[in-house]
Design an enzyme around this catalytic site. Structure first.
Site, PDB file in Angstrom:
ATOM      1  N   SER A   1      37.175  30.436  18.743  1.00  0.00           N
ATOM      2  CA  SER A   1      36.090  30.087  19.236  1.00  0.00           C
ATOM      3  C   SER A   1      34.958  29.159  18.158  1.00  0.00           C
ATOM      4  O   SER A   1      34.411  28.050  18.087  1.00  0.00           O
ATOM      5  CB  SER A   1      34.839  31.037  19.536  1.00  0.00           C
ATOM      6  OG  SER A   1      35.951  31.411  20.715  1.00  0.00           O
TER       7      SER A   1
ATOM      8  N   THR B   1      32.711  38.884  22.257  1.00  0.00           N
ATOM      9  CA  THR B   1      33.947  39.645  22.691  1.00  0.00           C
ATOM     10  C   THR B   1      33.864  40.870  23.076  1.00  0.00           C
ATOM     11  O   THR B   1      33.801  41.163  22.413  1.00  0.00           O
ATOM     12  CB  THR B   1      35.135  38.145  22.494  1.00  0.00           C
ATOM     13  OG1 THR B   1      36.207  38.289  22.803  1.00  0.00           O
ATOM     14  CG2 THR B   1      35.234  38.331  20.597  1.00  0.00           C
TER      15      THR B   1
ATOM     16  N   LYS C   1      31.644  43.255  25.575  1.00  0.00           N
ATOM     17  CA  LYS C   1      30.742  42.530  26.014  1.00  0.00           C
ATOM     18  C   LYS C   1      29.766  43.551  27.397  1.00  0.00           C
ATOM     19  O   LYS C   1      28.690  42.965  27.711  1.00  0.00           O
ATOM     20  CB  LYS C   1      31.547  41.960  28.066  1.00  0.00           C
ATOM     21  CG  LYS C   1      32.539  40.665  27.251  1.00  0.00           C
ATOM     22  CD  LYS C   1      33.333  39.842  27.289  1.00  0.00           C
ATOM     23  CE  LYS C   1      33.518  38.657  27.132  1.00  0.00           C
ATOM     24  NZ  LYS C   1      34.688  38.369  27.727  1.00  0.00           N
TER      25      LYS C   1
ATOM     26  N   ASP D   1      31.977  33.383  31.955  1.00  0.00           N
ATOM     27  CA  ASP D   1      33.639  33.504  32.364  1.00  0.00           C
ATOM     28  C   ASP D   1      33.624  33.399  33.960  1.00  0.00           C
ATOM     29  O   ASP D   1      34.313  32.812  33.985  1.00  0.00           O
ATOM     30  CB  ASP D   1      33.744  34.452  32.181  1.00  0.00           C
ATOM     31  CG  ASP D   1      34.180  35.668  30.244  1.00  0.00           C
ATOM     32  OD1 ASP D   1      34.168  34.237  29.894  1.00  0.00           O
ATOM     33  OD2 ASP D   1      34.194  36.522  30.424  1.00  0.00           O
TER      34      ASP D   1
ATOM     35  N   GLY E   1      43.150  42.591  38.492  1.00  0.00           N
ATOM     36  CA  GLY E   1      42.401  43.371  37.440  1.00  0.00           C
ATOM     37  C   GLY E   1      40.874  44.141  37.366  1.00  0.00           C
ATOM     38  O   GLY E   1      40.339  43.161  39.041  1.00  0.00           O
ATOM     39  N   ALA E   2      40.819  45.099  37.139  1.00  0.00           N
ATOM     40  CA  ALA E   2      39.143  45.458  37.510  1.00  0.00           C
ATOM     41  C   ALA E   2      38.398  45.823  36.462  1.00  0.00           C
ATOM     42  O   ALA E   2      37.549  46.655  36.105  1.00  0.00           O
ATOM     43  CB  ALA E   2      39.419  46.783  38.394  1.00  0.00           C
TER      44      ALA E   2
ATOM     45  N   GLY F   1      36.898  43.699  32.903  1.00  0.00           N
ATOM     46  CA  GLY F   1      35.225  43.520  31.975  1.00  0.00           C
ATOM     47  C   GLY F   1      35.649  41.628  32.973  1.00  0.00           C
ATOM     48  O   GLY F   1      34.931  40.936  33.132  1.00  0.00           O
ATOM     49  N   ALA F   2      36.991  41.045  32.850  1.00  0.00           N
ATOM     50  CA  ALA F   2      36.997  39.714  33.168  1.00  0.00           C
ATOM     51  C   ALA F   2      37.002  39.681  34.630  1.00  0.00           C
ATOM     52  O   ALA F   2      36.533  38.242  35.152  1.00  0.00           O
ATOM     53  CB  ALA F   2      38.502  39.712  32.242  1.00  0.00           C
TER      54      ALA F   2
ATOM     55  N   TYR G   1      45.707  32.929  27.465  1.00  0.00           N
ATOM     56  CA  TYR G   1      46.433  32.060  27.208  1.00  0.00           C
ATOM     57  C   TYR G   1      47.373  31.894  26.056  1.00  0.00           C
ATOM     58  O   TYR G   1      47.784  31.159  25.442  1.00  0.00           O
ATOM     59  CB  TYR G   1      45.598  30.807  27.102  1.00  0.00           C
ATOM     60  CG  TYR G   1      43.826  31.343  25.800  1.00  0.00           C
ATOM     61  CD1 TYR G   1      43.138  32.370  25.922  1.00  0.00           C
ATOM     62  CD2 TYR G   1      44.339  31.443  24.446  1.00  0.00           C
ATOM     63  CE1 TYR G   1      42.275  32.764  25.613  1.00  0.00           C
ATOM     64  CE2 TYR G   1      43.174  31.740  23.325  1.00  0.00           C
ATOM     65  CZ  TYR G   1      42.469  32.533  24.048  1.00  0.00           C
ATOM     66  OH  TYR G   1      41.361  33.692  23.459  1.00  0.00           O
TER      67      TYR G   1
ATOM     68  N   GLY H   1      45.436  30.619  30.279  1.00  0.00           N
ATOM     69  CA  GLY H   1      43.880  31.202  30.319  1.00  0.00           C
ATOM     70  C   GLY H   1      42.935  29.985  29.308  1.00  0.00           C
ATOM     71  O   GLY H   1      42.017  30.104  29.108  1.00  0.00           O
TER      72      GLY H   1
HETATM   73  P1  NDP Z   1      39.423  45.546  30.084  1.00  0.00           P
HETATM   74  O1  NDP Z   1      40.189  45.942  29.023  1.00  0.00           O
HETATM   75  O2  NDP Z   1      38.146  45.267  30.402  1.00  0.00           O
HETATM   76  O3  NDP Z   1      40.348  45.815  31.798  1.00  0.00           O
HETATM   77  C1  NDP Z   1      42.043  45.173  31.386  1.00  0.00           C
HETATM   78  C2  NDP Z   1      42.378  45.369  32.997  1.00  0.00           C
HETATM   79  O4  NDP Z   1      43.790  44.591  32.759  1.00  0.00           O
HETATM   80  C3  NDP Z   1      42.451  47.170  33.872  1.00  0.00           C
HETATM   81  O5  NDP Z   1      42.540  46.389  35.097  1.00  0.00           O
HETATM   82  C4  NDP Z   1      43.851  46.916  33.822  1.00  0.00           C
HETATM   83  O6  NDP Z   1      43.838  48.227  34.505  1.00  0.00           O
HETATM   84  C5  NDP Z   1      44.519  46.135  32.938  1.00  0.00           C
HETATM   85  N1  NDP Z   1      45.617  46.553  32.656  1.00  0.00           N
HETATM   86  C6  NDP Z   1      45.964  46.842  31.049  1.00  0.00           C
HETATM   87  N2  NDP Z   1      47.442  46.918  31.076  1.00  0.00           N
HETATM   88  C7  NDP Z   1      47.732  46.719  31.907  1.00  0.00           C
HETATM   89  C8  NDP Z   1      49.894  47.149  32.651  1.00  0.00           C
HETATM   90  N3  NDP Z   1      50.158  47.534  31.146  1.00  0.00           N
HETATM   91  N4  NDP Z   1      49.934  46.850  33.849  1.00  0.00           N
HETATM   92  C9  NDP Z   1      48.873  46.208  34.989  1.00  0.00           C
HETATM   93  N5  NDP Z   1      47.610  46.615  34.320  1.00  0.00           N
HETATM   94  C10 NDP Z   1      47.221  46.943  33.314  1.00  0.00           C
HETATM   95  O7  NDP Z   1      39.692  43.329  29.805  1.00  0.00           O
HETATM   96  P2  NDP Z   1      38.821  42.259  29.875  1.00  0.00           P
HETATM   97  O8  NDP Z   1      39.027  42.251  31.518  1.00  0.00           O
HETATM   98  O9  NDP Z   1      38.342  42.145  29.455  1.00  0.00           O
HETATM   99  O10 NDP Z   1      40.530  41.240  29.332  1.00  0.00           O
HETATM  100  C11 NDP Z   1      41.380  41.360  30.886  1.00  0.00           C
HETATM  101  C12 NDP Z   1      42.047  40.160  30.499  1.00  0.00           C
HETATM  102  O11 NDP Z   1      41.307  38.817  30.332  1.00  0.00           O
HETATM  103  C13 NDP Z   1      43.077  39.376  28.771  1.00  0.00           C
HETATM  104  O12 NDP Z   1      44.236  39.554  28.899  1.00  0.00           O
HETATM  105  C14 NDP Z   1      41.743  38.509  28.102  1.00  0.00           C
HETATM  106  O13 NDP Z   1      42.740  38.948  26.894  1.00  0.00           O
HETATM  107  C15 NDP Z   1      42.060  37.536  29.592  1.00  0.00           C
HETATM  108  N6  NDP Z   1      40.639  37.243  29.008  1.00  0.00           N
HETATM  109  C16 NDP Z   1      40.522  35.750  29.008  1.00  0.00           C
HETATM  110  C17 NDP Z   1      39.421  35.175  28.678  1.00  0.00           C
HETATM  111  C18 NDP Z   1      39.677  33.458  28.932  1.00  0.00           C
HETATM  112  O14 NDP Z   1      38.896  32.570  28.881  1.00  0.00           O
HETATM  113  N7  NDP Z   1      40.826  33.052  28.925  1.00  0.00           N
HETATM  114  C19 NDP Z   1      37.743  35.276  28.933  1.00  0.00           C
HETATM  115  C20 NDP Z   1      37.661  37.551  29.152  1.00  0.00           C
HETATM  116  C21 NDP Z   1      39.181  38.050  29.627  1.00  0.00           C
HETATM  117  P3  NDP Z   1      43.394  49.409  34.550  1.00  0.00           P
HETATM  118  O15 NDP Z   1      42.155  49.308  35.172  1.00  0.00           O
HETATM  119  O16 NDP Z   1      44.383  50.248  35.789  1.00  0.00           O
HETATM  120  O17 NDP Z   1      43.759  50.490  32.941  1.00  0.00           O
END
Ligand code: NDP
Length: 307
Positions: free
Chosen positions: A35, A86, A90, A126, A151-152, A154-155, A248, A269
């Site tokens: 950033s 970040t 968040k 986002d 996924g569930a 923050g993103a 990314y 991403g």
């Molecule tokens: P969180 O920690 O809030 O959520 C993580 C999610 O990933 C949950 O749904 C979790 O599932 C799931 N997960 C984690 N590990 C695994 C696995 N081994 N197998 C399956 N599901 C898995 O993270 P964020 O939401 O903040 O970020 C998610 C992704 O998005 C990251 O990779 C981050 O780098 C990317 N991102 C990219 C951005 C961009 O600008 N390109 C901006 C924001 C995020 P469970 O509920 O089962 O734990």
């Protein structure tokens, strides 16, 4: 003045205000963040037309989540005009800001704080970043689309709210942990417009009703490490229209590789990162996001060693 590479701490705030204006990203860890490179490149470009921006700089600060409640007032006192948040701040910041933008409220997380006279107003860029990234990289619009969101966290929340606000035809959410899936579905249900379908399922068991032509979006962190499992077996889904991975770095996850092998258009991403950053800068400065995106993309690629 720090360079793009300096990692600062709260101790460094003692020497603020610096000449000009300041923005910063706060996170832990923060060393990897591109950033500062993106924003400083955009500010430098903007200063050609408006020399006011010459004295502005974007910094990075390593801040522990336990320090966030004391950090935000300190950044305000030090005169910062805007902050990005970040991992892992968040959601925490949602309860520490004075005010939350209407569009960010249902997401329950903020990634952009704008200075007010007495505190901070929180925004979430986002979802805008994702929608702009899909349009720029794949020529796709969310309006009327079938979206399968993986996924569930923050993103995923930011993405899901954007999907519902832009009028997707249906939103399917798959998540590994059922309880987290139930929570996001319950939180999103009140936002579902008439005629739109919201459904959740386990990624190991895609329902037969899943339509063809979905935009499949990976919003899980599965893929950040080479040893991670696939977030879903894309070959077992009705043929998707496209696959987008919010990750990314690495530039091509196993999820994107498997989609590419099937001839499905893919994008990572980086575009989301760039467009969410450009929108943050617009919120702070009024510099239009569309004007900053190209220079930010170039700077991000250079910082990631991709240019
Ligand atoms: P969180 O920690 O809030 O959520 C993580 C999610 O990933 C949950 O749904 C979790 O599932 C799931 N997960 C984690 N590990 C695994 C696995 N081994 N197998 C399956 N599901 C898995 O993270 P964020 O939401 O903040 O970020 C998610 C992704 O998005 C990251 O990779 C981050 O780098 C990317 N991102 C990219 C951005 C961009 O600008 N390109 C901006 C924001 C995020 P469970 O509920 O089962 O734990």
């Amino acid at each position: 003045m720090s360079t793009d590479n300096a990692v600062l701490t709260l101790t460094d705030l003692a020497s603020w205000p610096k000449p000009g204006g300041s923005f910063a990203v706060l996170g832990q860890p923060i060393k990897h963040s591109v950033s500062p490179a993106m924003h400083n490149a955009a500010l430098e470009r903007a200063s050609i037309a408006d020399p006011r921006w010459k004295q502005w700089h974007y910094h990075r600060f390593e801040v522990a989540p336990t320090d966030l409640p004391i950090a935000l007032p300190r950044f305000h006192k030090a005169g910062f005009s805007g902050l990005n948040l970040t991992v892992p701040h968040k959601v925490l910041a949602r309860d520490l800001v004075e005010e939350i933008d209407n569009a960010a409220r249902p997401i329950g997380a903020v990634n952009t704080l704008r200075r007010t006279p007495t505190g901070w107003k929180g925004f979430n860029t986002d979802g805008y970043g994702l929608a702009s990234g899909l349009a720029a990289d794949l020529g796709l619009q969310l309006k009327g689309a079938f979206v399968l969101l993986l996924g569930a966290g923050g993103a995923a929340r930011g993405a899901a709210v954007q999907c519902l606000q832009e009028g997707v035809a249906s939103l399917w959410i798959a998540n590994r942990t059922q309880s987290n899936l139930d929570t996001i579905i319950a939180d999103l249900n009140p936002l579902v417009p008439a005629g739109c379908q919201l459904r959740g399922f386990s990624p190991s068991n895609p329902p037969a009703e899943l339509p063809e032509g979905c935009i499949v979006i990976n919003a899980t962190s599965a893929g950040l490490k080479l040893t991670d499992p696939l977030p879903i077996e894309i070959g077992k889904l009705p043929r998707p229209a496209a696959a987008y991975d919010m990750i990314y770095n690495p530039t091509e996850t196993a999820f994107l590789r498997s989609a590419k092998t099937l001839g499905i258009p893919t994008a990572n991403g980086l575009s989301m990162l760039v467009h969410q950053g450009a929108k943050s800068l617009e919120i702070w400065t009024g510099i239009p996001a569309k004007e900053s995106a190209a220079i930010m993309a170039k700077a991000a690629k250079t910082a990631l060693g991709l240019a």
